[in-house]
Design a protein around this motif. Sequence first.
Motif, PDB file in Angstrom:
ATOM      1  N   THR A   1      -5.696   1.405  -3.157  1.00 40.49           N
ATOM      2  CA  THR A   1      -6.280   2.524  -3.966  1.00 40.49           C
ATOM      3  C   THR A   1      -4.628   3.060  -4.433  1.00 40.49           C
ATOM      4  O   THR A   1      -4.820   3.853  -5.472  1.00 40.49           O
ATOM      5  CB  THR A   1      -6.658   3.479  -2.617  1.00 40.49           C
ATOM      6  OG1 THR A   1      -6.053   3.577  -1.675  1.00 40.49           O
ATOM      7  CG2 THR A   1      -8.104   2.830  -2.567  1.00 40.49           C
ATOM      8  N   THR A   2      -3.661   2.911  -3.636  1.00 33.68           N
ATOM      9  CA  THR A   2      -2.426   3.095  -4.339  1.00 33.68           C
ATOM     10  C   THR A   2      -2.042   2.827  -5.539  1.00 33.68           C
ATOM     11  O   THR A   2      -1.469   3.438  -6.467  1.00 33.68           O
ATOM     12  CB  THR A   2      -1.152   3.091  -3.039  1.00 33.68           C
ATOM     13  OG1 THR A   2      -1.517   3.623  -1.989  1.00 33.68           O
ATOM     14  CG2 THR A   2       0.156   3.645  -3.710  1.00 33.68           C
ATOM     15  N   ILE A   3      -2.183   1.439  -5.412  1.00 34.67           N
ATOM     16  CA  ILE A   3      -1.946   0.589  -6.808  1.00 34.67           C
ATOM     17  C   ILE A   3      -2.599   1.118  -7.870  1.00 34.67           C
ATOM     18  O   ILE A   3      -2.368   1.131  -9.306  1.00 34.67           O
ATOM     19  CB  ILE A   3      -2.167  -0.858  -6.597  1.00 34.67           C
ATOM     20  CG1 ILE A   3      -0.933  -1.307  -5.596  1.00 34.67           C
ATOM     21  CG2 ILE A   3      -1.996  -1.838  -8.081  1.00 34.67           C
ATOM     22  CD1 ILE A   3      -1.046  -2.815  -5.353  1.00 34.67           C
ATOM     23  N   LEU A   4      -4.257   1.130  -7.784  1.00 35.16           N
ATOM     24  CA  LEU A   4      -5.071   1.622  -8.667  1.00 35.16           C
ATOM     25  C   LEU A   4      -4.978   3.130  -9.258  1.00 35.16           C
ATOM     26  O   LEU A   4      -4.913   3.313 -10.308  1.00 35.16           O
ATOM     27  CB  LEU A   4      -6.561   1.540  -7.973  1.00 35.16           C
ATOM     28  CG  LEU A   4      -7.121   0.108  -7.720  1.00 35.16           C
ATOM     29  CD1 LEU A   4      -8.425   0.287  -6.966  1.00 35.16           C
ATOM     30  CD2 LEU A   4      -7.316  -0.434  -8.871  1.00 35.16           C
ATOM     31  N   ALA A   5      -4.380   3.766  -8.289  1.00 34.96           N
ATOM     32  CA  ALA A   5      -3.934   5.360  -8.729  1.00 34.96           C
ATOM     33  C   ALA A   5      -2.877   5.534  -9.367  1.00 34.96           C
ATOM     34  O   ALA A   5      -2.488   6.249 -10.265  1.00 34.96           O
ATOM     35  CB  ALA A   5      -4.169   6.312  -7.680  1.00 34.96           C
ATOM     36  N   THR A   6      -1.771   4.723  -9.180  1.00 34.01           N
ATOM     37  CA  THR A   6      -0.439   4.909  -9.605  1.00 34.01           C
ATOM     38  C   THR A   6      -0.282   3.861 -10.729  1.00 34.01           C
ATOM     39  O   THR A   6       0.709   4.108 -11.688  1.00 34.01           O
ATOM     40  CB  THR A   6       0.556   4.905  -8.521  1.00 34.01           C
ATOM     41  OG1 THR A   6       0.591   3.423  -8.019  1.00 34.01           O
ATOM     42  CG2 THR A   6       0.391   6.013  -7.487  1.00 34.01           C
TER      43      THR A   6
ATOM     44  N   ALA B   1      -0.679  -6.854 -13.773  1.00 30.17           N
ATOM     45  CA  ALA B   1      -1.362  -6.781 -15.291  1.00 30.17           C
ATOM     46  C   ALA B   1      -2.778  -7.379 -15.407  1.00 30.17           C
ATOM     47  O   ALA B   1      -3.507  -6.859 -16.497  1.00 30.17           O
ATOM     48  CB  ALA B   1      -0.455  -7.235 -16.157  1.00 30.17           C
ATOM     49  N   ASP B   2      -2.957  -8.535 -14.617  1.00 37.43           N
ATOM     50  CA  ASP B   2      -4.338  -9.045 -14.956  1.00 37.43           C
ATOM     51  C   ASP B   2      -4.496  -9.588 -13.444  1.00 37.43           C
ATOM     52  O   ASP B   2      -3.773 -10.052 -12.649  1.00 37.43           O
ATOM     53  CB  ASP B   2      -4.304 -10.061 -16.105  1.00 37.43           C
ATOM     54  CG  ASP B   2      -3.469 -11.371 -15.697  1.00 37.43           C
ATOM     55  OD1 ASP B   2      -3.754 -12.116 -14.879  1.00 37.43           O
ATOM     56  OD2 ASP B   2      -2.379 -11.340 -16.389  1.00 37.43           O
TER      57      ASP B   2
ATOM     58  N   GLY C   1     -12.766  -7.250 -12.225  1.00 32.36           N
ATOM     59  CA  GLY C   1     -12.095  -8.306 -11.621  1.00 32.36           C
ATOM     60  C   GLY C   1     -10.798  -8.095 -11.236  1.00 32.36           C
ATOM     61  O   GLY C   1     -10.161  -8.317 -10.167  1.00 32.36           O
ATOM     62  N   GLU C   2     -10.049  -6.757 -11.727  1.00 30.11           N
ATOM     63  CA  GLU C   2      -8.870  -6.514 -11.451  1.00 30.11           C
ATOM     64  C   GLU C   2      -9.048  -5.831 -10.027  1.00 30.11           C
ATOM     65  O   GLU C   2      -8.172  -5.645  -8.902  1.00 30.11           O
ATOM     66  CB  GLU C   2      -8.135  -5.525 -12.324  1.00 30.11           C
ATOM     67  CG  GLU C   2      -7.716  -6.416 -13.597  1.00 30.11           C
ATOM     68  CD  GLU C   2      -7.142  -5.401 -14.725  1.00 30.11           C
ATOM     69  OE1 GLU C   2      -6.512  -5.763 -15.379  1.00 30.11           O
ATOM     70  OE2 GLU C   2      -7.858  -4.305 -14.754  1.00 30.11           O
ATOM     71  N   ILE C   3      -9.945  -5.062  -9.805  1.00 26.93           N
ATOM     72  CA  ILE C   3     -10.453  -4.169  -8.776  1.00 26.93           C
ATOM     73  C   ILE C   3     -10.638  -5.059  -7.409  1.00 26.93           C
ATOM     74  O   ILE C   3     -10.051  -4.981  -6.269  1.00 26.93           O
ATOM     75  CB  ILE C   3     -11.368  -3.061  -9.157  1.00 26.93           C
ATOM     76  CG1 ILE C   3     -11.007  -2.114  -9.900  1.00 26.93           C
ATOM     77  CG2 ILE C   3     -11.712  -2.412  -7.533  1.00 26.93           C
ATOM     78  CD1 ILE C   3     -12.111  -0.994 -10.289  1.00 26.93           C
ATOM     79  N   ALA C   4     -11.464  -6.150  -7.768  1.00 26.57           N
ATOM     80  CA  ALA C   4     -12.057  -7.043  -6.883  1.00 26.57           C
ATOM     81  C   ALA C   4     -10.466  -7.734  -6.082  1.00 26.57           C
ATOM     82  O   ALA C   4     -10.467  -8.029  -5.016  1.00 26.57           O
ATOM     83  CB  ALA C   4     -12.793  -8.051  -7.286  1.00 26.57           C
ATOM     84  N   VAL C   5      -9.617  -8.191  -7.015  1.00 27.49           N
ATOM     85  CA  VAL C   5      -8.665  -9.002  -6.666  1.00 27.49           C
ATOM     86  C   VAL C   5      -7.705  -8.163  -5.759  1.00 27.49           C
ATOM     87  O   VAL C   5      -6.980  -8.604  -4.948  1.00 27.49           O
ATOM     88  CB  VAL C   5      -7.710  -9.735  -7.650  1.00 27.49           C
ATOM     89  CG1 VAL C   5      -7.105  -8.874  -8.535  1.00 27.49           C
ATOM     90  CG2 VAL C   5      -7.055 -10.877  -7.167  1.00 27.49           C
TER      91      VAL C   5
ATOM     92  N   LEU D   1       0.649 -12.124  -5.530  1.00 24.22           N
ATOM     93  CA  LEU D   1       0.824 -11.155  -4.451  1.00 24.22           C
ATOM     94  C   LEU D   1      -0.188 -11.654  -3.540  1.00 24.22           C
ATOM     95  O   LEU D   1       0.116 -11.975  -2.110  1.00 24.22           O
ATOM     96  CB  LEU D   1       0.419  -9.686  -4.713  1.00 24.22           C
ATOM     97  CG  LEU D   1       1.391  -9.148  -5.789  1.00 24.22           C
ATOM     98  CD1 LEU D   1       0.724  -7.647  -6.297  1.00 24.22           C
ATOM     99  CD2 LEU D   1       2.579  -8.803  -5.088  1.00 24.22           C
ATOM    100  N   VAL D   2      -1.552 -12.092  -3.765  1.00 26.63           N
ATOM    101  CA  VAL D   2      -2.500 -12.467  -3.064  1.00 26.63           C
ATOM    102  C   VAL D   2      -2.217 -13.732  -2.219  1.00 26.63           C
ATOM    103  O   VAL D   2      -2.293 -13.709  -1.076  1.00 26.63           O
ATOM    104  CB  VAL D   2      -3.850 -12.274  -3.644  1.00 26.63           C
ATOM    105  CG1 VAL D   2      -4.927 -12.684  -2.725  1.00 26.63           C
ATOM    106  CG2 VAL D   2      -4.401 -10.988  -4.053  1.00 26.63           C
TER     107      VAL D   2
END
Length: 282
Positions: A226-231, A55-56, A126-130, A64-65
Amino acid sequence: MTESQTRSSRTGSWDRPATWKAFALVAGYLVFYVAVSQVVGLLAGDRIDDENVVADPGSTFFALVLPIGIGALALLAFTWRVGWLPAVFGRQPVAGRRWMWIAPVLVLAVVVGHAGAVDRDGWTGGEIAVLALLGVCIGVAEELATRGLAVEMLRDAGHGERFVAVVSSLLFALMHLVNLIQGMELRTVLATVGYTFCFGMCMYLAMRVTGTIWTAIVLHGLTDPTTILATGGVDEAVGAQTASGWSTLASVGTFAFMAFALVAVFLVRGRAGERTGSASPA
């Protein structure tokens, strides 16, 4: 002291080939990962969104990270300690065949499709970077555990490449059963296990045909973000997507590489030779 003597003196019991050690290694990593996740949850639980861990950036990092990153470092430390860094990250001892190129090409098509389908207005920088950092951690941790260490152990135990490919992919798939502990529905977990077995086979083929585990690490590291970003979620690669545009490429590519992976099970040949020898034919 020769290279083999140095390796033997550092690996101890891990240098004695046995098939079960691949299972023990993956099980040990999962126990370690779950334990780290629990500790992080106790220390930073207020930063994690239990309903949507991505979510953020803060929630993604702590949920996760950080646990996967610590797991990756632990696996790298283990690999160094037993003296297998050259074997794991060096040139593959079994050459690939041209047909194996189909696997990385199909996976890359899925990555491109997912990247093109991303709603860029729905994610912050920031979300994309993490999530990109998450991809690095997942690529290193999961590929090192399965295509690296597990494959090394199975080959050392004297198994042929078909056995190595199938068992290492099965171990990779079974790793995702840990999602049950995190509250994911059984049906979703089982679908994910099936998907990840096929994905694992494709990563094995990518490693074989390019001669290096780095190809699998990079492809895996690109696939998850990319899967997380797309779905919009974790482990949604087998879920339904809008059948249009870039999503169509991702969906078709996913089903194509899954089908190809199942066929490839019957096509893989070869057996690793001596580490110091030339690569044996596939």
